[in-house]
Design a protein around this motif. Structure first.
Motif, PDB file in Angstrom:
ATOM      1  N   GLU A 174      45.391  66.837  35.062  1.00  0.00           N
ATOM      2  CA  GLU A 174      46.600  66.721  34.237  1.00  0.00           C
ATOM      3  C   GLU A 174      47.383  65.458  34.571  1.00  0.00           C
ATOM      4  O   GLU A 174      47.845  64.744  33.678  1.00  0.00           O
ATOM      5  CB  GLU A 174      47.477  67.957  34.409  1.00  0.00           C
ATOM      6  N   ILE A 175      47.553  65.174  35.865  1.00  0.00           N
ATOM      7  CA  ILE A 175      48.309  63.983  36.268  1.00  0.00           C
ATOM      8  C   ILE A 175      47.561  62.721  35.851  1.00  0.00           C
ATOM      9  O   ILE A 175      48.157  61.764  35.325  1.00  0.00           O
ATOM     10  CB  ILE A 175      48.564  63.990  37.783  1.00  0.00           C
ATOM     11  N   SER A 176      46.246  62.700  36.060  1.00  0.00           N
ATOM     12  CA  SER A 176      45.428  61.535  35.728  1.00  0.00           C
ATOM     13  C   SER A 176      45.523  61.197  34.238  1.00  0.00           C
ATOM     14  O   SER A 176      45.699  60.026  33.857  1.00  0.00           O
ATOM     15  CB  SER A 176      43.983  61.789  36.136  1.00  0.00           C
ATOM     16  N   LYS A 177      45.405  62.204  33.392  1.00  0.00           N
ATOM     17  CA  LYS A 177      45.499  61.977  31.938  1.00  0.00           C
ATOM     18  C   LYS A 177      46.867  61.422  31.571  1.00  0.00           C
ATOM     19  O   LYS A 177      46.989  60.521  30.733  1.00  0.00           O
ATOM     20  CB  LYS A 177      45.233  63.276  31.191  1.00  0.00           C
ATOM     21  N   ALA A 178      47.914  61.961  32.197  1.00  0.00           N
ATOM     22  CA  ALA A 178      49.271  61.504  31.885  1.00  0.00           C
ATOM     23  C   ALA A 178      49.480  60.059  32.329  1.00  0.00           C
ATOM     24  O   ALA A 178      50.102  59.261  31.623  1.00  0.00           O
ATOM     25  CB  ALA A 178      50.290  62.417  32.553  1.00  0.00           C
ATOM     26  N   VAL A 179      48.936  59.693  33.501  1.00  0.00           N
ATOM     27  CA  VAL A 179      49.065  58.308  33.980  1.00  0.00           C
ATOM     28  C   VAL A 179      48.285  57.367  33.064  1.00  0.00           C
ATOM     29  O   VAL A 179      48.754  56.274  32.733  1.00  0.00           O
ATOM     30  CB  VAL A 179      48.592  58.199  35.443  1.00  0.00           C
ATOM     31  N   ASP A 180      47.106  57.794  32.633  1.00  0.00           N
ATOM     32  CA  ASP A 180      46.324  56.981  31.694  1.00  0.00           C
ATOM     33  C   ASP A 180      47.096  56.743  30.400  1.00  0.00           C
ATOM     34  O   ASP A 180      46.970  55.683  29.778  1.00  0.00           O
ATOM     35  CB  ASP A 180      44.989  57.666  31.371  1.00  0.00           C
ATOM     36  N   GLY A 181      47.887  57.728  29.996  1.00  0.00           N
ATOM     37  CA  GLY A 181      48.662  57.609  28.757  1.00  0.00           C
ATOM     38  C   GLY A 181      49.928  56.794  28.896  1.00  0.00           C
ATOM     39  O   GLY A 181      50.591  56.494  27.897  1.00  0.00           O
ATOM     40  N   GLY A 182      50.288  56.442  30.117  1.00  0.00           N
ATOM     41  CA  GLY A 182      51.464  55.606  30.345  1.00  0.00           C
ATOM     42  C   GLY A 182      52.760  56.402  30.372  1.00  0.00           C
ATOM     43  O   GLY A 182      52.786  57.638  30.335  1.00  0.00           O
ATOM     44  N   TYR A 183      53.857  55.663  30.431  1.00  0.00           N
ATOM     45  CA  TYR A 183      55.193  56.254  30.589  1.00  0.00           C
ATOM     46  C   TYR A 183      55.485  57.336  29.546  1.00  0.00           C
ATOM     47  O   TYR A 183      55.958  58.423  29.881  1.00  0.00           O
ATOM     48  CB  TYR A 183      56.250  55.150  30.517  1.00  0.00           C
ATOM     49  N   GLY A 184      55.171  57.039  28.284  1.00  0.00           N
ATOM     50  CA  GLY A 184      55.454  57.996  27.214  1.00  0.00           C
ATOM     51  C   GLY A 184      54.737  59.313  27.404  1.00  0.00           C
ATOM     52  O   GLY A 184      55.259  60.380  27.033  1.00  0.00           O
ATOM     53  N   SER A 185      53.555  59.274  27.977  1.00  0.00           N
ATOM     54  CA  SER A 185      52.791  60.481  28.259  1.00  0.00           C
ATOM     55  C   SER A 185      53.302  61.172  29.519  1.00  0.00           C
ATOM     56  O   SER A 185      53.426  62.401  29.565  1.00  0.00           O
ATOM     57  CB  SER A 185      51.305  60.125  28.422  1.00  0.00           C
ATOM     58  N   PHE A 186      53.628  60.399  30.525  1.00  0.00           N
ATOM     59  CA  PHE A 186      54.025  60.947  31.818  1.00  0.00           C
ATOM     60  C   PHE A 186      55.315  61.751  31.722  1.00  0.00           C
ATOM     61  O   PHE A 186      55.446  62.811  32.342  1.00  0.00           O
ATOM     62  CB  PHE A 186      54.182  59.807  32.831  1.00  0.00           C
ATOM     63  N   ILE A 187      56.274  61.257  30.926  1.00  0.00           N
ATOM     64  CA  ILE A 187      57.553  61.970  30.838  1.00  0.00           C
ATOM     65  C   ILE A 187      57.441  63.278  30.070  1.00  0.00           C
ATOM     66  O   ILE A 187      58.379  64.078  30.082  1.00  0.00           O
ATOM     67  CB  ILE A 187      58.665  61.090  30.211  1.00  0.00           C
ATOM     68  N   GLN A 188      56.299  63.514  29.418  1.00  0.00           N
ATOM     69  CA  GLN A 188      56.091  64.786  28.729  1.00  0.00           C
ATOM     70  C   GLN A 188      55.557  65.866  29.670  1.00  0.00           C
ATOM     71  O   GLN A 188      55.515  67.040  29.308  1.00  0.00           O
ATOM     72  CB  GLN A 188      55.100  64.608  27.564  1.00  0.00           C
TER      73      GLN A 188
END
Length: 322
Positions: A73-87
């Motif tokens: 979950e964390i890896s996918k969010a980091v790959d998606g960048g800031y906009g993904s991580f804050i979700q």
């Protein structure tokens, strides 16, 4: 319950290991993404150790089920960048970051404080690890569904950062910094920056909400993230009351009651002491020593705010000018 602190027991659940498995403190995906595998980190006693060597004992269930799912979950969010991580669910970020911090403390149980003198003891003693008993209790949320009532046991601040390219020699897309004493943690990953105050019962988030709001729609330079970290770290140093928790467990979930302190929560702020902490955190910048940034009686240089308190927008490349 007390967890055995030994290389023969899982760092997370405490079960005795039937076969030798390890958990990378900084996960493999993170090391490969930011080319950390052969890079080194300096520990509190000056020991320099490659990121890839930072491993702790972990059972198959914790490693391949609980932690693996969290890492995905964390890896996918980091790959998606800031906009993904804050979700992301902030609890997931908390567990991931706290696991790294606790893992580093745990690792120090097996590292000699003086490599030339094996009898001098280890960097971290089992007695010193008692300080992190509560942190280990909170980490069990990785294994069991956990509710926090009425507030979270932590404060987290997430910021959008400048992202650098390979040819941008002056800054990195990865940075990590933590505090043993205050259990405050900061990390930069590409355009994501976050600071986590791990055991403050959400006090910093509540007290700092208005202050940090002005940075939410800005893009920060790494030196600014470190300045925010210095403020949060020093503020936590001033905390008067330790957090208190009461845990109720059932067969399938935990409820953790988090008690926030009331009244005077922090001791008085000293600009001089804050400046000393800031100079230490800025030590990678050779021209930002204590005497360069502190002007008695109460002025401290800031790359974060203008003199009127408004946000200071820095260019992406400023290091040559510091």
């Amino acid at each position: 319950m007390d967890m055995p602190l030994s290389p023969n027991h899982c760092f997370l659940c405490g079960d005795e290991l039937t076969n030798n498995t390890d958990e990378h403190i900084f996960p493999k995906w993170l090391q490969h993404k930011f080319n950390l595998w052969n890079q080194t980190i300096t520990l509190v006693n000056g020991t320099v150790i490659p990121y890839r060597m930072l491993k702790i004992p972990c059972c198959n269930t914790c490693n391949n089920e609980h932690l693996s799912q969290l890492e995905i979950e964390i890896s996918k969010a980091v790959d998606g960048g800031y906009g993904s991580f804050i979700q992301l669910d902030e609890d997931k970020i908390f567990y991931w970051a706290a696991k790294i911090l606790y893992g580093l403390f745990f690792k120090k149980l097996s590292l000699n404080i003086d490599r030339r003198d094996p009898m001098a003891g280890t960097i971290m003693s089992p007695e010193a690890m008692e300080k992190f008993h509560t942190l280990h209790m909170l980490l069990q949320g990785i294994r069991f569904p956990t509710q926090y009532i009425p507030v979270k046991p932590y404060s987290i601040f997430i910021f959008k950062m400048y992202e650098y390219k390979a040819e941008d020699w002056d800054e990195s897309n990865f940075n990590y910094f933590d505090s043993y004493f205050q259990t405050v943690y900061g990390m930069k990953m590409n355009d994501i920056g976050f600071i986590l105050c791990i055991e403050d019962s959400g006090v910093q988030a509540e007290f700092g909400e208005n202050y940090f709001d002005k940075y939410k729609d800005k893009t920060l330079h790494p030196i600014q993230l470190k300045e925010i970290y210095a403020k949060i770290n020093y503020k936590q140093f001033l905390a008067i009351y330790p957090p208190r928790y009461m845990t109720i467990e059932t067969d399938n979930e935990r409820v953790v009651h988090v008690t926030q302190p009331s009244g005077d929560v922090f001791e008085d702020w000293s600009q001089e002491l804050y400046a000393r902490g800031l100079a230490h955190i800025w030590s990678a910048y050779p021209h930002l020593r204590f005497e360069d940034i502190y002007f008695p009686p109460d002025q401290v240089m800031s790359y974060l705010n203008n003199e009127d308190g408004s946000f200071k927008q820095l260019p992406k490349h400023i290091i040559k000018k510091i």
